[in-house]
Design a protein around this motif. Structure first.
Motif, PDB file in Angstrom:
ATOM      1  N   VAL A 131      -4.453   1.179   6.607  1.00  0.00           N
ATOM      2  CA  VAL A 131      -4.212  -0.150   6.066  1.00  0.00           C
ATOM      3  C   VAL A 131      -4.737  -1.152   7.090  1.00  0.00           C
ATOM      4  O   VAL A 131      -4.144  -1.319   8.155  1.00  0.00           O
ATOM      5  N   PRO A 132      -5.878  -1.816   6.826  1.00  0.00           N
ATOM      6  CA  PRO A 132      -6.446  -2.747   7.806  1.00  0.00           C
ATOM      7  C   PRO A 132      -5.469  -3.870   8.152  1.00  0.00           C
ATOM      8  O   PRO A 132      -4.732  -4.363   7.297  1.00  0.00           O
ATOM      9  N   VAL A 133      -5.450  -4.241   9.412  1.00  0.00           N
ATOM     10  CA  VAL A 133      -4.622  -5.352   9.880  1.00  0.00           C
ATOM     11  C   VAL A 133      -5.524  -6.361  10.582  1.00  0.00           C
ATOM     12  O   VAL A 133      -6.682  -6.073  10.887  1.00  0.00           O
ATOM     13  N   ALA A 134      -4.987  -7.559  10.815  1.00  0.00           N
ATOM     14  CA  ALA A 134      -5.794  -8.628  11.404  1.00  0.00           C
ATOM     15  C   ALA A 134      -6.275  -8.284  12.799  1.00  0.00           C
ATOM     16  O   ALA A 134      -7.404  -8.595  13.179  1.00  0.00           O
TER      17      ALA A 134
ATOM     18  N   ARG B 162       0.835  -1.211   0.000  1.00  0.00           N
ATOM     19  CA  ARG B 162       0.000   0.000   0.000  1.00  0.00           C
ATOM     20  C   ARG B 162       0.863   1.252   0.000  1.00  0.00           C
ATOM     21  O   ARG B 162       0.503   2.260  -0.628  1.00  0.00           O
ATOM     22  N   LEU B 163       1.992   1.206   0.696  1.00  0.00           N
ATOM     23  CA  LEU B 163       2.906   2.344   0.723  1.00  0.00           C
ATOM     24  C   LEU B 163       3.311   2.739  -0.695  1.00  0.00           C
ATOM     25  O   LEU B 163       3.263   3.913  -1.079  1.00  0.00           O
TER      26      LEU B 163
ATOM     27  N   ASP C 183      -2.550  -0.056  10.470  1.00  0.00           N
ATOM     28  CA  ASP C 183      -1.366   0.658  10.019  1.00  0.00           C
ATOM     29  C   ASP C 183      -1.838   1.835   9.174  1.00  0.00           C
ATOM     30  O   ASP C 183      -2.982   1.859   8.701  1.00  0.00           O
ATOM     31  N   VAL C 184      -0.948   2.805   8.946  1.00  0.00           N
ATOM     32  CA  VAL C 184      -1.320   3.935   8.099  1.00  0.00           C
ATOM     33  C   VAL C 184      -0.168   4.309   7.175  1.00  0.00           C
ATOM     34  O   VAL C 184       0.986   3.969   7.430  1.00  0.00           O
ATOM     35  N   VAL C 185      -0.511   5.012   6.114  1.00  0.00           N
ATOM     36  CA  VAL C 185       0.463   5.647   5.236  1.00  0.00           C
ATOM     37  C   VAL C 185       0.171   7.140   5.246  1.00  0.00           C
ATOM     38  O   VAL C 185      -0.931   7.564   4.877  1.00  0.00           O
TER      39      VAL C 185
END
Length: 230
Positions: free
Chosen positions: A213-216, A55-56, A221-223
């Motif tokens: 950024v979805p995680v389990a 995604r980054l 997370d983010v950008v």
């Protein structure tokens, strides 16, 4: 003499290689099917997913709005997901990766992490630079269409104190100077930071925004994204 790696697979973590350098200790570890990088006892990343790293790169490319043949500087080789994903996209004209740990470069060129990056390293567009990213952005005179930075767990959670300079006003100014007009800065983080967004605006970046950024499990997370003025 080539490094000998412990390649045995067990249920618990197994250290494959351990190096000491100017920035402390870095360890490559196998845990089941996963490869993990540990720096000074701090878990950095593993080969479990890679969606954040992809995604980054994609977020930076999308923010360039179809600019032809863009160039990208990736800060941090890590487990190689960002590089591998960039190399899969023919739009990138040149891919430069700055990595300060020689051990990490070795693990990719002739070690276990080559399973992730071998094809990307063989790509003629790829260049690996062994250098400290903070020093590099201040000293280099080259410019890039995108900077994709993933050397810490986030602007407020650095691996070493030296890295804090990257997110300082002088560090962000240096990053801006490494971008072409309209170029994009993308910074990965394990958590959002409104303070960092404000720092980007104070550094005269435009279009500052944050993509999740979805995680389990846990906080996404983010950008962090920002654009140099045209």
């Amino acid at each position: 003499m080539p490094t000998s790696y412990n390649t045995s697979v067990t249920e618990g973590p197994v250290v494959l290689d351990r190096r000491s350098g100017p920035h402390g200790e870095v360890v490559l570890r196998r845990h089941g099917d996963l490869l993990q990088i540990i720096a000074n006892g701090c878990f950095l990343m593993d080969t479990s997913d890679g969606r954040s790293e992809r995604r980054l790169v994609d977020a930076a490319l999308n923010a360039l709005h179809g600019r032809p043949a863009p160039t990208v500087l990736i800060g941090g080789l890590g487990v190689g997901f960002s590089l591998a994903h960039a190399a899969q996209n023919p739009r990138w004209k040149r891919i430069v990766v700055v990595e300060r740990e020689q051990a990490v470069i070795d693990w990719h060129r002739a070690g276990p992490l080559s399973q992730v990056s071998a094809e990307a390293l063989a790509d003629p567009r790829t260049e690996i630079v062994h250098a400290d990213l903070v020093t590099f952005v201040h000293a280099s005179e080259e410019t890039y269409d995108a900077l994709c930075l993933d050397i810490d767990n986030g602007p407020g959670w650095t691996v070493t104190e030296d890295n804090e300079g990257l997110y300082s006003p002088a560090g962000l100014e240096a990053c801006r100077e490494r971008l072409t007009p309209g170029g994009v800065l993308a910074v990965w983080s394990a958590q959002p930071s409104s303070l960092f967004e404000e720092s980007l605006r104070n550094a005269q970046f435009q279009g500052v925004r944050t993509e999740e950024v979805p995680v389990a499990r846990g906080v996404p997370d983010v950008v962090h994204l920002a654009t140099r003025a045209e």
